[in-house]
Design an enzyme around this catalytic site. Structure first.
Site, PDB file in Angstrom:
ATOM      1  N   SER A   1     -52.762   0.435  45.788  1.00  0.00           N
ATOM      2  CA  SER A   1     -53.992   0.325  45.056  1.00  0.00           C
ATOM      3  C   SER A   1     -54.120  -0.736  44.433  1.00  0.00           C
ATOM      4  O   SER A   1     -53.147  -1.605  44.186  1.00  0.00           O
ATOM      5  CB  SER A   1     -53.957   1.569  43.957  1.00  0.00           C
ATOM      6  OG  SER A   1     -53.199   1.137  42.910  1.00  0.00           O
ATOM      7  N   ASP A   2     -55.403  -1.160  43.638  1.00  0.00           N
ATOM      8  CA  ASP A   2     -55.383  -2.321  42.873  1.00  0.00           C
ATOM      9  C   ASP A   2     -54.894  -1.807  41.404  1.00  0.00           C
ATOM     10  O   ASP A   2     -54.810  -0.630  41.368  1.00  0.00           O
ATOM     11  CB  ASP A   2     -56.689  -2.924  42.801  1.00  0.00           C
ATOM     12  CG  ASP A   2     -56.667  -4.495  42.531  1.00  0.00           C
ATOM     13  OD1 ASP A   2     -55.688  -4.804  41.928  1.00  0.00           O
ATOM     14  OD2 ASP A   2     -57.548  -5.227  42.636  1.00  0.00           O
ATOM     15  N   TRP A   3     -54.759  -2.539  40.619  1.00  0.00           N
ATOM     16  CA  TRP A   3     -54.177  -2.536  39.135  1.00  0.00           C
ATOM     17  C   TRP A   3     -54.900  -1.450  38.579  1.00  0.00           C
ATOM     18  O   TRP A   3     -56.031  -1.668  38.056  1.00  0.00           O
ATOM     19  CB  TRP A   3     -54.041  -3.575  38.648  1.00  0.00           C
ATOM     20  CG  TRP A   3     -53.316  -3.584  37.206  1.00  0.00           C
ATOM     21  CD1 TRP A   3     -53.726  -2.536  36.229  1.00  0.00           C
ATOM     22  CD2 TRP A   3     -52.144  -4.312  36.704  1.00  0.00           C
ATOM     23  NE1 TRP A   3     -52.936  -3.063  35.146  1.00  0.00           N
ATOM     24  CE2 TRP A   3     -51.813  -3.805  35.336  1.00  0.00           C
ATOM     25  CE3 TRP A   3     -51.290  -5.267  37.067  1.00  0.00           C
ATOM     26  CZ2 TRP A   3     -50.723  -4.205  34.738  1.00  0.00           C
ATOM     27  CZ3 TRP A   3     -50.243  -5.641  36.763  1.00  0.00           C
ATOM     28  CH2 TRP A   3     -49.893  -5.225  35.377  1.00  0.00           C
ATOM     29  N   GLY A   4     -54.235  -0.034  38.326  1.00  0.00           N
ATOM     30  CA  GLY A   4     -55.164   1.023  37.497  1.00  0.00           C
ATOM     31  C   GLY A   4     -56.171   1.511  38.480  1.00  0.00           C
ATOM     32  O   GLY A   4     -56.906   2.317  37.575  1.00  0.00           O
ATOM     33  N   ALA A   5     -56.257   1.085  39.658  1.00  0.00           N
ATOM     34  CA  ALA A   5     -57.536   1.642  40.197  1.00  0.00           C
ATOM     35  C   ALA A   5     -57.628   3.166  40.562  1.00  0.00           C
ATOM     36  O   ALA A   5     -58.613   3.761  40.455  1.00  0.00           O
ATOM     37  CB  ALA A   5     -57.815   0.702  41.438  1.00  0.00           C
TER      38      ALA A   5
END
Ligand code: NOJ
Length: 719
Positions: free
Chosen positions: A260-264
């Site tokens: 995932s992207d950061w915190g996505a």
């Protein structure tokens, strides 16, 4: 080869979940103490010992220590993977992605990427979150700086070259690291150029323009993929079944890891498509997201989702297997440090050969936008004035510069002084480059200096932190009072050249008329000042071509060369407004500078274009031969660009599409034949039923650049 299945069979559910979690380096102490972030997450030392990967890490020594500590505490002795954003260099910084794409030279991008891979690997990194290969059309979006611009064919070629260069033949080798293609998909189409904004786009447009770049990286064997932050037609990419299942798995058969992207994953709750973190974890996991970067949805919920029978344990095992297989391919079970070695790194970072490559890349990335006989400057001058906020400024490496250091870069004034030790090179910054820098008290000094000089280099632009992630702009002019400075200097000394720095195409309309020479520098990297000096004084010949259109005003955005053919196109060459045609009252329809545009100090003439056949069948090809001559008195490089237009088809097609390109070097006076092959697959398009097809009929062909046809011909596809 590690027996991954046997390893998984010994792991508890929580240990398996740990492999799917990525935390930032500040979570990991190198002693027995828990660091702040781990405490605030409520992570115990035991839980921390199960974590599968880490983003960041200072250097090889620190990463080695973290790995050692981890292996001591992890019952299963599974090494962590260390990942980071190596975007345009690790320590030796080469031009930002958008700049490098203007070289139209994927091989050069490959060389730069190989250098970055070697440096990063020595620094302890196993995987980079690159290439970023989002197609872009709107320079308000700050992340255009990472991209390869607005053309899918060119961007795909760069993406493929970068994946191959990062990964090499074998990612366990100490000179290579794994790559991660991002951001899947259409992150670059964020509405109004606002970062993280919604993307509303038809499936046909998505497939025609936006998806091919990611597909090219997958075909090149990329090991990891990152879904984008945005929602696509209402569903965030991280949990988007159309993207993640239908396209990625079923159609493309992608078999690599997904992060995932950061915190996505947490953001699925913020988007409002998941009620809580548990639902967010389930949704992302079900769509094939293996690793969660830096939020708590998996860590808090995945284990329970398995224990509660919502997610079968076999699926958890399959995700863990994907992660462990990547670790195995990286050779981490044999050498958990992947040969990380600061000493080897130090011998490479900014070494003469790495600097030389960064300098060459910068020279090939700069684009000469205008030249009214000013450049190159002669070298037998007495005094050169370097003015503007970038005159003495070493902040030319740009955003996403990994371990690059501003003070290791060469400023423009330094580059010129080094090249011309016998010339007096004086500088004055004139004004600042922030929006709020409205103070003009430095103008007089700069103007007086310019008056006294034989040549003036005006260095303006936007600061590095105005582009990159989260840095969208609603205006595109030079920030502060820089436009006034440029015009004032041009007025007192016509022997001036303007150098423009920035991470995006800026609106340069207000300095166009007064400027006799304009050179787009982008963020050129560690060797920016030397490259600029070489170009300004003719030691190097500019050869970059734009890969994004430069708007005449922010209201023209999005603007791109491969636009759909309007029923009322504006054909007037100057693009001024015509009644009831496709343009604007106040700035016409055309950009200030076009895709594919860029000048040289020599001149090229396209003498002929010949086709060995004018009919193409599905299993045949047409060979196009373009005769090019360097008619000037300097050696130089030209990018031969071949475009097509499908004259009649079942759905509206672009005005023009880049079909092929080749960069050629010709000595002064020399001619060459440049050949291209056209085959039927290159003519396919996504029709209104979302099928990839070609249709029989006539195609126009031309060489030139966007909206500029030097030589034209036509051929027919026969079915
Ligand atoms: C967020 C960015 O969108 C992504 O490109 C990057 O790789 C991650 N943060 C990690 O830094």
């Amino acid at each position: 080869m590690k027996d991954i299945k046997a390893l998984i069979s010994q792991m508890t559910i929580d240990e398996k979940v740990g492999q799917l979690i990525q935390l930032s380096a500040d979570f990991f102490g190198t002693d027995t103490e828990l660091t702040g972030p781990a405490q605030s997450w409520g992570l115990s030392k035991e839980q921390l010992s199960t974590i599968g990967s880490c983003i960041g890490g200072k250097d090889a020594a620190t990463i080695r220590k973290m790995q050692e500590e981890h292996l001591r505490s992890d019952r299963n002795k599974i090494p962590m993977m260390f990942m980071t954003d190596v975007i345009h260099g690790y320590r030796t910084i080469y031009p930002i992605g958008l700049g490098l794409s203007c070289s139209f030279d994927p091989e050069l991008a490959g060389e730069c990427t190989e250098m970055a891979a070697k440096e990063a690997s020595a620094g302890g990194i196993h995987l980079t979150f690159a290439p970023m290969i989002d197609l872009v059309r709107d320079s308000r979006w700050g992340r255009v700086m990472e991209s390869c611009g607005e053309d899918p064919l060119l961007a795909a070629a760069f993406g493929e070259a970068q994946v191959k260069a990062y990964q090499g033949e074998d990612i366990s080798s100490r000179d290579h690291i794994a790559a991660c293609v991002k951001h899947f998909a259409a992150y670059g189409a964020a509405e109004s150029g606002r970062d993280y904004n919604s993307v509303e786009i038809s499936e046909r447009t998505l497939r025609q323009f936006y998806l091919p770049t990611y597909k090219a990286c997958i075909d090149a064997g990329v090991k990891m993929l990152m879904p984008s932050f945005n929602d696509l037609n209402g569903i965030p990419s991280t949990a988007n079944p159309f993207l993640m299942k239908q396209v990625l798995k079923d159609e493309w058969h992608y078999d690599g890891a997904v992060i995932s992207d950061w915190g996505a994953i947490r953001e699925l709750t913020v988007h409002g498509v998941a009620a809580d973190l548990r639902e967010a974890a389930r949704m992302a996991f079900e769509q094939g997201c293996h690793i969660e970067m830096c939020s708590q949805a998996y860590y808090r919920n995945l284990g329970d989702l398995v224990r509660d029978g919502v997610i079968p344990e076999s699926e958890l095992d399959a995700a863990v297997q994907k992660v462990l297989e990547l670790k195995d391919e990286l050779g981490l079970f044999d050498d958990p440090f992947h040969s990380a070695d600061d000493e080897r790194g130090r011998a490479m970072y900014l070494s003469p050969s790495h600097r030389a490559l960064a300098r060459r890349a910068a020279e090939e990335s700069c684009v000469l936008l205008k030249n009214d006989g000013v450049l190159p400057f002669p070298t037998d001058l007495k005094r050169v004035a370097v003015v503007g906020p970038y005159a003495d400024n070493k902040s030319v490496i740009g955003p996403w510069s990994c371990k690059g250091k501003v003070d290791e870069a060469v400023s423009i004034a330094e580059g010129i002084r080094e090249l011309l030790p016998d010339v007096e090179v004086l500088s004055a910054h004139g004004c600042g480059y922030l929006f709020e820098d409205l103070d003009k008290s430095g103008f007089d000094e700069a103007i007086e200096l310019a008056k006294s000089a034989d040549a003036v280099v005006i260095c303006v632009g936007e600061p590095a932190h105005y582009s990159g992630e989260a840095n969208s702009r609603a205006t595109l002019t030079l920030p502060g009072v820089q436009t006034e400075l440029v015009n004032a200097i041009n007025a007192v000394n016509p022997n001036s050249a303007v150098l423009i720095f920035g991470g995006r195409p800026l609106d340069l309309t207000a300095i166009y008329d007064s400027s006799r020479a304009m050179l787009e520098m982008w963020f050129p990297g560690s060797e920016g000042g030397r490259a600029a000096a070489d170009l300004l004084f003719g030691k190097a010949n500019p050869c970059g071509k734009l890969t994004m259109s430069f708007p005449k005003g922010v209201g023209q955005c999005p603007i791109y060369y491969n636009r759909m053919l309007s029923g009322r196109p504006n054909y007037k060459p100057d693009g001024v407004w015509q009644a009831f045609a496709n343009g604007y009252l106040d700035c016409g329809s055309r950009p200030l500078f076009f895709f594919g545009e860029g000048l040289s100090y020599t001149s090229f003439e396209y003498e002929s274009m010949t086709l060995d056949a004018h009919e193409l069948t599905e299993d045949d090809k047409i060979t196009v031969t373009v005769r090019l001559k360097n008619t000037g008195d300097r050696d130089g490089k030209e990018v031969v660009q071949l475009y097509m237009h499908d004259k009649v088809s079942s759905a509206v097609r672009p005005v023009q599409e880049l079909l092929a390109f080749k960069k050629v070097f010709l000595k002064a006076g020399e001619s060459a034949d440049v050949q291209f092959e056209i085959k039927e697959p290159a003519l396919r398009f996504w029709n209104a039923q979302n099928q990839l097809i070609s249709e029989a009929g006539e195609f126009e062909l031309f060489v030139g650049y966007a909206d500029h046809r030097y030589i034209c011909d036509e051929f027919t596809l026969v079915k």
